[in-house]
Design an enzyme around this catalytic site. Sequence first.
Site, PDB file in Angstrom:
ATOM      1  N   SER A 102       0.838  -1.194   0.000  1.00 40.99           N
ATOM      2  CA  SER A 102       0.000   0.000   0.000  1.00 40.99           C
ATOM      3  C   SER A 102       0.869   1.238   0.000  1.00 40.99           C
ATOM      4  O   SER A 102       1.981   1.241   0.554  1.00 40.99           O
ATOM      5  CB  SER A 102      -0.868  -0.018   1.261  1.00 40.99           C
TER       6      SER A 102
ATOM      7  N   TYR B 245      -1.396  -0.683  10.872  1.00 38.27           N
ATOM      8  CA  TYR B 245      -1.731  -1.311   9.586  1.00 38.27           C
ATOM      9  C   TYR B 245      -0.599  -1.106   8.581  1.00 38.27           C
ATOM     10  O   TYR B 245      -0.114  -2.056   7.951  1.00 38.27           O
ATOM     11  CB  TYR B 245      -3.047  -0.728   9.040  1.00 38.27           C
TER      12      TYR B 245
ATOM     13  N   LYS C 104       2.309  -3.774   6.610  1.00 41.32           N
ATOM     14  CA  LYS C 104       2.651  -3.856   5.176  1.00 41.32           C
ATOM     15  C   LYS C 104       4.160  -3.741   4.999  1.00 41.32           C
ATOM     16  O   LYS C 104       4.765  -4.485   4.216  1.00 41.32           O
ATOM     17  CB  LYS C 104       1.929  -2.755   4.398  1.00 41.32           C
TER      18      LYS C 104
HETATM   19  P1  NAD Z   1     -10.941  -6.840   1.558  1.00 40.83           P
HETATM   20  O1  NAD Z   1     -11.122  -6.803   3.033  1.00 40.83           O
HETATM   21  O2  NAD Z   1     -12.130  -6.589   0.699  1.00 40.83           O
HETATM   22  O3  NAD Z   1     -10.301  -8.237   1.119  1.00 40.83           O
HETATM   23  C1  NAD Z   1      -9.418  -8.954   1.928  1.00 40.83           C
HETATM   24  C2  NAD Z   1      -9.890 -10.405   1.940  1.00 40.83           C
HETATM   25  O4  NAD Z   1      -8.985 -11.179   2.739  1.00 40.83           O
HETATM   26  C3  NAD Z   1     -11.274 -10.590   2.532  1.00 40.83           C
HETATM   27  O5  NAD Z   1     -12.048 -11.402   1.669  1.00 40.83           O
HETATM   28  C4  NAD Z   1     -11.006 -11.288   3.864  1.00 40.83           C
HETATM   29  O6  NAD Z   1     -12.078 -12.132   4.241  1.00 40.83           O
HETATM   30  C5  NAD Z   1      -9.733 -12.049   3.573  1.00 40.83           C
HETATM   31  N1  NAD Z   1      -8.892 -12.335   4.740  1.00 40.83           N
HETATM   32  C6  NAD Z   1      -8.422 -11.450   5.671  1.00 40.83           C
HETATM   33  N2  NAD Z   1      -7.662 -12.086   6.576  1.00 40.83           N
HETATM   34  C7  NAD Z   1      -7.621 -13.390   6.218  1.00 40.83           C
HETATM   35  C8  NAD Z   1      -6.983 -14.552   6.759  1.00 40.83           C
HETATM   36  N3  NAD Z   1      -6.256 -14.499   7.859  1.00 40.83           N
HETATM   37  N4  NAD Z   1      -7.162 -15.733   6.136  1.00 40.83           N
HETATM   38  C9  NAD Z   1      -7.913 -15.811   5.009  1.00 40.83           C
HETATM   39  N5  NAD Z   1      -8.533 -14.752   4.458  1.00 40.83           N
HETATM   40  C10 NAD Z   1      -8.399 -13.565   5.058  1.00 40.83           C
HETATM   41  O7  NAD Z   1      -9.778  -5.808   1.210  1.00 40.83           O
HETATM   42  P2  NAD Z   1      -9.299  -5.240  -0.190  1.00 40.83           P
HETATM   43  O8  NAD Z   1      -9.673  -3.816  -0.258  1.00 40.83           O
HETATM   44  O9  NAD Z   1      -9.706  -6.147  -1.276  1.00 40.83           O
HETATM   45  O10 NAD Z   1      -7.731  -5.292   0.025  1.00 40.83           O
HETATM   46  C11 NAD Z   1      -6.949  -6.390  -0.394  1.00 40.83           C
HETATM   47  C12 NAD Z   1      -5.515  -6.185   0.029  1.00 40.83           C
HETATM   48  O11 NAD Z   1      -5.041  -4.956  -0.499  1.00 40.83           O
HETATM   49  C13 NAD Z   1      -5.315  -6.077   1.547  1.00 40.83           C
HETATM   50  O12 NAD Z   1      -4.123  -6.727   1.881  1.00 40.83           O
HETATM   51  C14 NAD Z   1      -5.190  -4.581   1.784  1.00 40.83           C
HETATM   52  O13 NAD Z   1      -4.426  -4.289   2.920  1.00 40.83           O
HETATM   53  C15 NAD Z   1      -4.488  -4.129   0.515  1.00 40.83           C
HETATM   54  N6  NAD Z   1      -4.761  -2.716   0.187  1.00 40.83           N
HETATM   55  C16 NAD Z   1      -6.056  -2.284   0.100  1.00 40.83           C
HETATM   56  C17 NAD Z   1      -6.319  -0.949  -0.181  1.00 40.83           C
HETATM   57  C18 NAD Z   1      -7.746  -0.446  -0.262  1.00 40.83           C
HETATM   58  O14 NAD Z   1      -7.948   0.738  -0.151  1.00 40.83           O
HETATM   59  N7  NAD Z   1      -8.739  -1.284  -0.449  1.00 40.83           N
HETATM   60  C19 NAD Z   1      -5.261  -0.060  -0.379  1.00 40.83           C
HETATM   61  C20 NAD Z   1      -3.952  -0.545  -0.310  1.00 40.83           C
HETATM   62  C21 NAD Z   1      -3.721  -1.886  -0.020  1.00 40.83           C
HETATM   63  C1  UD1 Z   2      -6.972   5.596   3.833  1.00 41.78           C
HETATM   64  C2  UD1 Z   2      -6.025   4.986   4.823  1.00 41.78           C
HETATM   65  C3  UD1 Z   2      -4.875   4.324   4.074  1.00 41.78           C
HETATM   66  C4  UD1 Z   2      -5.415   3.296   3.085  1.00 41.78           C
HETATM   67  C5  UD1 Z   2      -6.389   3.997   2.144  1.00 41.78           C
HETATM   68  C6  UD1 Z   2      -6.998   2.984   1.223  1.00 41.78           C
HETATM   69  C7  UD1 Z   2      -6.198   6.435   6.802  1.00 41.78           C
HETATM   70  C8  UD1 Z   2      -5.507   7.453   7.659  1.00 41.78           C
HETATM   71  N1  UD1 Z   2      -5.523   6.025   5.702  1.00 41.78           N
HETATM   72  O1  UD1 Z   2      -6.254   6.557   3.090  1.00 41.78           O
HETATM   73  O2  UD1 Z   2      -4.015   3.676   4.971  1.00 41.78           O
HETATM   74  O3  UD1 Z   2      -4.351   2.737   2.324  1.00 41.78           O
HETATM   75  O4  UD1 Z   2      -7.427   4.608   2.922  1.00 41.78           O
HETATM   76  O5  UD1 Z   2      -7.862   3.549   0.316  1.00 41.78           O
HETATM   77  O6  UD1 Z   2      -7.291   6.001   7.092  1.00 41.78           O
HETATM   78  N2  UD1 Z   2     -12.184  12.210   3.460  1.00 41.78           N
HETATM   79  C9  UD1 Z   2     -13.150  13.125   3.823  1.00 41.78           C
HETATM   80  N3  UD1 Z   2     -14.304  12.662   4.390  1.00 41.78           N
HETATM   81  C10 UD1 Z   2     -14.549  11.328   4.581  1.00 41.78           C
HETATM   82  C11 UD1 Z   2     -13.554  10.400   4.196  1.00 41.78           C
HETATM   83  C12 UD1 Z   2     -12.381  10.875   3.646  1.00 41.78           C
HETATM   84  O7  UD1 Z   2     -12.971  14.328   3.673  1.00 41.78           O
HETATM   85  O8  UD1 Z   2     -15.621  10.972   5.112  1.00 41.78           O
HETATM   86  C13 UD1 Z   2     -10.948  12.698   2.827  1.00 41.78           C
HETATM   87  C14 UD1 Z   2      -9.672  12.357   3.581  1.00 41.78           C
HETATM   88  O9  UD1 Z   2      -9.339  13.365   4.521  1.00 41.78           O
HETATM   89  C15 UD1 Z   2      -8.653  12.251   2.429  1.00 41.78           C
HETATM   90  C16 UD1 Z   2      -9.504  11.757   1.249  1.00 41.78           C
HETATM   91  O10 UD1 Z   2     -10.844  12.064   1.586  1.00 41.78           O
HETATM   92  O11 UD1 Z   2      -8.160  13.539   2.125  1.00 41.78           O
HETATM   93  C17 UD1 Z   2      -9.385  10.265   1.020  1.00 41.78           C
HETATM   94  O12 UD1 Z   2      -9.645   9.582   2.228  1.00 41.78           O
HETATM   95  P1  UD1 Z   2      -9.732   7.976   2.311  1.00 41.78           P
HETATM   96  O13 UD1 Z   2     -10.635   7.476   1.244  1.00 41.78           O
HETATM   97  O14 UD1 Z   2     -10.057   7.620   3.724  1.00 41.78           O
HETATM   98  O15 UD1 Z   2      -8.267   7.504   1.924  1.00 41.78           O
HETATM   99  P2  UD1 Z   2      -6.854   7.892   2.591  1.00 41.78           P
HETATM  100  O16 UD1 Z   2      -7.005   8.790   3.729  1.00 41.78           O
HETATM  101  O17 UD1 Z   2      -5.965   8.316   1.488  1.00 41.78           O
END
Ligand code: NAD
Ligand code: UD1
Length: 338
Positions: A125, A149, A153
Amino acid sequence: MRKVLVTGGAGYIGSHTVVALIERGFEVVVVDNFCNSSPLVLPRMAEITGVEPQVVEADLLDRSALDDLFSVHQFDAVVHFAGLKAVGESVQNPLLYYKNNVAGSLNLFAAMQAHICLNLVFSSSATVYGDPDSVPIKEDFRLSPTNPYGRTKLMVEEILADLGNANPQWRIALLRYFNPVGAHPSGSIGEMPNGTPNNLMPYITQVAAGTLQQLSVFGDDYPTKDGTGVRDYIHVMDLAAAHLAALLKLPQQETSVRAYNIGTGVGYSVLQMIDAFETESGVNIPYTITNRRPGDIAECYADCERSKRELGWRAHRDLVEMMRDQWRWQSLNPQGYR
Ligand code: NAD
Ligand code: UD1
């Protein structure tokens, strides 16, 4: 590369990637414990692709279940999504995060090593960069996550770097995602966060749907174009394509471990996001400006040159598609998969 294990393949990014893999002819096995997803996503994936992926319900913390999985199947590669991802929850309950995300990953890597499956794409991430000294962010910038978190990573990235040092046959791509949004254009799969969303996009669409009353904009006094936070939002379909590109490139990757930024390279402010959503959907989003959210940074967007050059991948979808697809998913599935 033919047969791929996808951990967390029932989740938001995982499900879109599984669809992309199946459409590209891969045989996919999903392992998921459904702690943040629903088995109801499976028939939806089958609707889109014509193939229901094989799913094993198991926890990555269960090492023997992983060994069974690797004994039954001969995987060419693993795409590792499974993990917990709520920043606030990780601050409240760090042990849960270190156990699930770090210990779970260790089990997976140990099983991979034991069964000589050394090709991996890992979900990292942009959060590993913390508050960057400048933008756009490059892969060699200082890594300094600001919450548990983010530290899980970074720890997993470091473990993988050590694995690559110990055995240069590993081929590992670390994909550092910026802000994933949007949904499959069919409207059949997408993200439905449990409870009130923390992230901006699902909050906006739930206000539009009438589930939530109004949006709080967290601060308008940042040193950005309009004072609100700027992020690099990337369509989940482009993100899925990045996994495919990384997987296909793994065998030719020059070093055993390589990090890639996965974003668009363009930053949009919160007010620009609201405006883009209103224009696309025709729905007004009432909002108020509130205090900054603790831990938030002003501006974050990617330099994606390395992914372009080395993976031959770049994001194609613009803000209009992100808004349209997120809104279609929300409108067709007000209760998520239920
Ligand atoms: P998500 O929660 O929708 O998907 C994660 C999946 O992993 C879920 O289906 C959950 O049930 C499964 N899971 C969690 N722990 C587990 C375990 N111990 N054993 C088996 N299954 C397990 O999340 P996502 O948004 O699809 O994210 C996927 C990956 O990407 C995560 O590692 C997350 O940290 C990373 N990531 C997500 C974002 C984001 O904004 N969505 C941003 C950066 C990185
Ligand atoms: C958040 C997580 C980051 C994660 C990412 C995934 C935090 C501090 N960081 O990032 O670790 O990887 O999500 O997508 O939680 N905002 C508003 N009102 C809201 C929600 C968000 O104004 O109700 C603003 C935030 O201040 C930010 C932007 O929208 O400027 C995006 O926010 P968000 O979607 O939560 O993502 P990140 O903060 O970038």
